[in-house]
Structures are given as C-alpha cells and as structure tokens.
Design an enzyme around this catalytic site. Structure first.
Site, mmCIF file in Angstrom:
data_model
loop_
_atom_site.group_PDB
_atom_site.id
_atom_site.type_symbol
_atom_site.label_atom_id
_atom_site.label_comp_id
_atom_site.label_asym_id
_atom_site.label_seq_id
_atom_site.Cartn_x
_atom_site.Cartn_y
_atom_site.Cartn_z
ATOM 1 N N ASP A 86 45.144 46.436 40.388
ATOM 2 C CA ASP A 86 46.131 46.123 39.360
ATOM 3 C C ASP A 86 47.479 46.655 39.828
ATOM 4 O O ASP A 86 47.617 47.841 40.135
ATOM 5 C CB ASP A 86 45.702 46.784 38.040
ATOM 6 C CG ASP A 86 46.419 46.165 36.845
ATOM 7 O OD1 ASP A 86 47.275 45.272 37.060
ATOM 8 O OD2 ASP A 86 46.139 46.593 35.708
ATOM 9 N N ASP B 262 49.304 39.689 38.717
ATOM 10 C CA ASP B 262 49.349 41.030 39.283
ATOM 11 C C ASP B 262 48.035 41.783 39.237
ATOM 12 O O ASP B 262 48.024 42.991 39.422
ATOM 13 C CB ASP B 262 50.452 41.845 38.580
ATOM 14 C CG ASP B 262 50.208 41.983 37.096
ATOM 15 O OD1 ASP B 262 49.355 41.247 36.567
ATOM 16 O OD2 ASP B 262 50.863 42.816 36.458
ATOM 17 N N GLU B 263 46.916 41.114 38.980
ATOM 18 C CA GLU B 263 45.645 41.833 39.056
ATOM 19 C C GLU B 263 44.519 40.898 39.486
ATOM 20 O O GLU B 263 44.571 39.692 39.233
ATOM 21 C CB GLU B 263 45.300 42.505 37.720
ATOM 22 C CG GLU B 263 45.219 41.565 36.552
ATOM 23 C CD GLU B 263 44.780 42.256 35.267
ATOM 24 O OE1 GLU B 263 43.884 43.103 35.309
ATOM 25 O OE2 GLU B 263 45.328 41.915 34.206
#
Lengths: 394, 360
Positions: free
Chosen positions: A10, A104-105
C-alpha cells in the site's frame, strides 16, 4: 514452502507523495491533496497532516480548521496514473501474480520467489527499496498467509514500514483488532455486532456461530466468523488478463495514403510501447482501429503467438493488420491497442528474426524518452511527418 | 459408370484420395471424389485446390464413365460394407453402392463443377520413398500452421551441393535436411500441410518427385500427390545459422526424451524447461508457480568455453526436435541463453534443428 506468501503493498499518502515529487517545497509539511473550493473534500493527507486529525473524505474547510498550516493542493498536477503504472511495473518485475485494488495498492502472491529469497520479508524489503530508489515514493507492506490478514498488516505497518504476521501468531494479531477492521464490516454490520457485545475480532471469534448468523444473516455471518478465525481462501487474482492498453488519435486533417497512415502507426507503436513498458506488461493480442472520413469504423486484431512490447514488434504487427483494411480511403482516426496483457517478466519465446541490438536500442530510446520527453528521440520517418505538418499548418 | 471390386481394395484408393478433401471447402463440389472409369482402371481424384491426390486401382469394369460422389459418405459407406465384393454404379441419376446386401443410394455432385486439372507429364527424379518420408517428418515439424504468414507454412525445396535441401521455419525454430543424391532441379515453396500427407496418400518404396513453376508433383505406384506452390520468397535462413558455438553437450537421446516426458507433466507451452549445461551433463529443471516442478540430472559430455551455460526452451519445441533426430545421441550446441541453439545427431549429419530459446 513459505507459510506467508501473500503481500499487500500500500503506497503511503500516494497522491501527496506524487505531488511532492513535483514540488520539493511540499516536503516535511502538512499537505493534503483535495478540492480547494468551498465544497472541496480531502482525497489524501500526508502523515504530518494526519497528526492534526486531517483525514481523507473530510471536507477541506474542516481540515483547514484542524490544521492551520495545511497546504491543500488541488489534484491533477501530479502524474498519478503514470506513477501508478510504474509502481505496478515494479510489482510485476517480482511476480506476475499481482491483483490491483486501486491506483496505489495491490496484493502480490510471491510463492514463486521462494527459491530466490530466504523469506518473504526479504522480498518485501526489496520491493520497498526498489520503489523508494526508482520512484522516490514510500510504501508499506503487510506479509501474511492470506489476503485479508496481509491487508490488515500493511495498515499496522504504516507509514513506510512492513509488518510480518507469522501464521502461528495470526490469531493473536487478529483478535486484538477492533472488529470494524475486518473487510466487509461497515457501519450497519458494526452496529449489529455491537448489539451482540462484539468489540474486537477476538470477541467475534468467541461467540457461537448461530448467534452471529441469526443477527447478520448466514452469508455475512459465516464469512465474518471465517475471517475472525483467519480463514480466507481467496487467491490473488492477477488482473492482467482482462486489461488492455491502447492509444488512438483523431487527426486534424484526414490521413491520405499508405505512407502517412503507416507513419502515424509508427508513432503510436512508440507510444503504446512506452505505456506497456511503464506498466510492466507485454501484449499477446494486438489490434488496430481505423475510422474513415465517413465515420465507418473497422477493427482488426491478431494474436501473434508471442507477447510483444517493443515499438518494432508492435509496428510490424500493426502494419500487417493495416494490410487487411483499405488504405486508399482517407483515415480520420487511427488506434493501436494491446490486450491479453501478461507481465513482461514472464518468459518470452525468442524469434529468429529478433534482434538483440535493436532491442537494446529500443530500451535506450525508451529511457531517453522517459527522461527528456516523448519527442526527445523519434524515428526519422516521424520527424519528416512533423515537419510536413508544420509546413501545411502555415 | 459401373464397377465391381473387393471392398478392401476399393476402400484403400478411396480413403487415400479422400485425404485431400477438406471438411470446409469453398465449392460444394470439392467435398466430392471424382471417379473415372476407363479400360480396366478406376481413377479417384480428391482436391482442395492446394492439394490434389489421385489414386487408381484395377477393377471389374461393367460400364465406363465419370461421376463425382460425396467423398466422406462414399468412403465410409464402402468401408462399412460386409467383406467381399462391392459394386458402385450410376442408375437413374443416382449413385448406388452395393455390397452383399446393403445398398446405398447417393446423390452425385455436379461433375461440370469439378475443377479441371492440368495434365502432368511425370518426369521427375526417383527418390527412396522411406528416406523421403523421414525427411518430410523431420522438416514439417518446424513449419508454421499460422495462415497469417503463408510463406512460413511452406517447406523450401532447393538444390544443394549434396542433393535436395528442404528447409522449414515458423520463426521460433528451423529444420534443415539434405537428401543426398537427389538431383531435383529448381526451387519452390511446398505447403507443409500437403507434404505431411505424402506417406499416407502415395507413400511407397520408390517415389518420383518433380518441381514445376506452379506445383510440386510426387508420384508412385500408389498414385499421385500434387501440391500447389506457395508464392513469395522464403526468409534468407543462411544468415540465421550461427557459424560457431562455444558450448556443446552430447546426450543419450532416449534419456533426454524420457526426461522431457517427465517435464511435460508439469510444463505447458508457455512454461519453459531450463537446461544447465555443465561438466558431466545437463541439469533439467521446470517449475510452475501453481503446480510445482521437476528437476533431474542427465549424464552427458559437455565441452565449452564457459564453465556452465543455462538456456531455456519451450518444452514441446525441444521434444519435437529431439524426437525426429535419427540416431542414439543428441548434440545440443549453445551460444548463450538468447541466441539460437542447434540440435543434431552429433555426426556429419544431414539434418539440423535450430531452436530459439525462451528468455527467462
């Protein structure tokens, strides 16, 4: 065999960190990315800002009240999509089993690396180091036996750290967490659980199953009890299969003649190759799209048997596809796309006509273009075309 | 037209001619077999325009004539007759197929639609049939089946110093075979698909081969196979063959095939098999994330400028090449993990199989 082969990576305050790459003055200050208007909402807050209680989804006005020095940057300056592609390319350079959850993860299944690394912790360390050195971005990693424990672990690891949850202490780790940390526990479910006296995950694991299922329904109840006991059989679903990447352009004046159309295709091959490489993919299926001046639109596609990502291969396949359509008519729009994407790190059958030197040249050109801009290096054929365009514009 | 013959003799000429009949054809009449009866001979022709097979047999001729009969039905009907005599004849615009009880009535196809094929004057060079069949098997494995690149679906025939040279490539591998002493003139690109049918259609101990401008013709005492040449120029393959190889290993063929058989349990096409060439032989490894892996050591003689060299291949491509190499040993010559490797029998062989590695 590793008992904890699942990573959840993350990015920490991704939007803020991408803005910081653009503007150094944003470092070490409370910063948030979000709407600056009267009804603006915070999208992402730096850890300095979070210390003041600034949270994502908070109205910007409230955030400013909580933190007087807060710098609010409106989104859109940063190259979020592009940076995200680069982050995912790094993931895929470690394993093809990458399941993206958002920009973003992602979950990574790193089972395949057990011959190359002592432990999953070393993999996590390398991934974090590579993201930090190559891109200048911080990331946190959770390492666990299952996806949901890995996700909870990365939450605990933040910011800029990692957390390994060995399978034999997994239940201890889980049971100490508040029950709303579990996936699928929203406000309504949380309220239902509170009525049953459930505050922590451990409480949930202890009460009898019928009590939970009669209150929350059999499906949700069963699922939550499984989670509370660390049971989550869902595998990492690599998301490359469904994805595709394409570039297309509508020309200000219609393209006439095979030469001009092929030159445009050459430019698109360069751009598509750049996008594929940035995201760490190669395409097994290549397609073209042609729209004529009367708006009739054709598409053609082919699966050449090997995945392609170099400008040269994309151009040669694209040209072959152009051979199947009528190029004597004026072309209004041309597009080139890649589908059935596979990680570029997957083994690739070489061809007899592959040319290692040209491949290295393409790598170098890609590097230059990444650094100095899209037109820093162009095939001569395209430069001619740009000059012509300039002349005809005058 | 009306003829009578033993079921098995009839079935033989029909089955072989029917191999040229495609299941999906451009013209309905191409689903048919042309049966021509003159003198004491039944001549059967099947064609898909690219490949034409003509077979013939001596039969009892009750009435001369010509008719086109749906190929699959005719062939299967004759095969399923009781053993003994079978009669095929035209009566009242229908074809009757009769054999000791059962009788089929079949509508013929329009004979005027059947393509008229140029006559061939058999004037070729004689080739040992078994050697030709082996050569065909050895080269056609490397030909492409991808219709998008027609040139690569062909086998190049050209004359070499030794005799006839046959070359095929699908751009991932290349097979080259020299048939010594075969003085076939000319150059042509012969479709591999048709060539593969050679042993099953007209295969015999002696075959006559000839290469024209438009077709290659193979004939024997069992019939004639005509293959329309593919237009276009074959890749300049000579420049792709490396001059020197710094490393080589010689392995026992059976042991290597056994190992590849075990590898195949784990691997699929896209999962490469890794060979580590080093003193004492080769370490074979395959691994697949969601399944597992296999590893073993094969004894062999390694010599090379590198201490060890690792190379990965598509396991099926490797297995196919090893299978068709004659002899008891296999030599694998390697430059590095990115350049073509060459497999042969280790002698002054007439056959090489060049294979591109998989980059891992």
């Amino acid at each position: 065999m590793w008992t904890e082969p699942i990573l959840h990576v993350d990015m920490d305050a991704f939007f803020v960190e991408v803005e910081r790459l653009r503007d150094e003055t944003l470092r070490d200050r409370p910063v948030a990315v979000g709407g600056v208007g009267r009804r603006g909402v915070i999208a992402s807050a730096s850890y300095e800002a979070r210390a003041f209680g600034v949270r994502s989804a908070q109205p910007t006005a409230i955030a400013r009240r909580l933190c007087r020095e807060l710098v609010v940057v409106s989104p859109g300056h940063g190259r979020y999509g592009e940076m995200s592609e680069m982050v995912f390319a790094i993931f895929r350079s470690f394993t093809p089993y990458v399941e993206g959850l958002s920009l973003d993860e992602a979950f990574l299944d790193i089972t395949g690396l057990r011959r190359h690394y002592e432990s999953p912790i070393d993999v996590a360390r390398d991934i974090r180091a590579k993201i930090a050195t190559d891109l200048g971005l911080p990331a946190s990693v959770g390492i666990a036996a299952t996806k949901f424990v890995a996700k909870l672990a990365s939450e605990v690891a933040k910011p800029d750290g990692y957390r390994h949850v060995p399978v034999d202490v997994q239940l201890q780790f889980l049971h100490a967490l508040p029950v709303d940390a579990l996936w699928g526990v929203g406000p309504a479910t949380f309220a239902g659980l509170r009525k049953l006296g459930v505050i922590t995950v451990g409480d949930l694991a202890e009460i009898p199953e019928p009590t939970v299922t009669s209150s929350l329904g059999p499906t949700v109840g069963r699922h939550l009890i499984d989670l509370a006991n660390g049971i989550d059989p869902r595998p990492v679903q690599s998301d490359s299969e469904a994805k595709s990447l394409s570039v297309e352009e509508t020309f200000s004046s219609d393209l006439r003649g095979q030469d001009r159309i092929e030159a445009a295709l050459l430019g698109q091959s360069q751009r598509l190759s750049g996008r594929l490489r940035r995201s760490g993919f190669a395409a097994e299926t290549i397609s073209i799209k042609v729209r004529y001046d009367d708006f009739t639109t054709l598409t053609r596609s082919v699966t050449p048997g090997v995945a392609v990502d170099s400008p040269r291969d994309l151009f040669s396949v694209g040209k072959q596809l152009l051979g199947e359509v009528d190029l004597s008519r004026p072309v209004r729009l041309l597009g080139l796309g890649g589908a059935s994407l596979v990680a570029a790190s997957t083994p690739r059958q070489l061809r007899m006509d592959s040319n290692e030197r040209l491949d290295r040249l393409a790598d170098a050109v890609f590097g230059v273009r990444e650094r100095f801009g899209e037109h820093a290096v162009d095939p001569a054929r395209l430069i001619d075309m740009q000059t012509e365009d300039l002349e005809s514009d005058r | 037209m009306r003829i009578r013959a033993q079921r098995d003799d009839l079935a033989d000429v029909l089955v072989r001619a029917n191999r040229a009949v495609g299941t999906r054809t451009a013209l309905p009449v191409l689903q048919g077999l042309l049966c021509e009866v003159a003198g004491s001979i039944l001549r059967v022709t099947g064609t898909d325009l690219d490949m034409t097979v003509t077979t013939s047999a001596e039969v009892d001729v009750l009435e001369e004539g010509r008719v086109v009969i749906p190929g699959r039905l005719l062939t299967e009907a004759v095969r399923k007759m009781p053993a003994g005599q079978v009669t095929i004849g035209v009566k009242d615009n229908d074809v009757e197929i009769e054999g000791n009880g059962p009788r089929f009535t079949v509508r013929p196809l329009t004979i005027d639609d059947f393509p008229v094929l140029d006559d061939v004057v058999v004037d070729g060079v004689e080739v040992d049939g078994e050697a030709l069949a082996e050569a065909v098997g050895q080269v056609t494995i490397a030909a492409s089946s991808d219709g998008a690149r027609p040139i690569l679906t062909g086998v190049l025939f050209e004359s070499s110093e030794a005799g006839l040279r046959m070359v095929a490539t699908d751009s991932y591998r290349l097979a080259k075979k020299d048939l010594a002493g075969v003085g076939l003139e000319g150059t042509g690109l012969v479709p591999a698909r048709g060539l593969r049918e050679l042993p099953r259609t007209i295969g015999s101990s002696k075959v006559t081969a000839q290469l024209g401008d438009r077709e290659a013709v193979f004939s024997s005492d069992k019939g004639m196979l005509r293959l329309r040449l593919i237009d276009g120029s074959f890749p300049k393959y000579q420049s792709l063959l490396p001059d020197t190889y710094p490393n080589q290993v010689i392995l026992e063929k059976e042991a290597l095939l056994d190992a590849l058989g075990r590898v195949a349990l784990v691997a699929e096409d896209h999962i490469p098999v890794r060979l580590k060439l080093t003193d004492g032989g080769v370490e074979v490894t395959v691994s697949r994330q969601d399944v597992g892996g296999e590893t073993e050591h094969l004894e062999g003689e390694f010599s090379g400028t590198d201490e060890e060299v690792t190379i990965a291949f598509n396991p099926r491509y490797l297995q196919e090449g090893v299978t068709v190499i004659s002899g008891d040993s296999i030599r694998i010559r390697v430059i590095d993990g990115f350049k073509p490797s060459v497999l042969d029998d280790g002698g002054e062989g007439d056959y090489i199989y060049l294979l591109m590695p998989v980059r891992v």
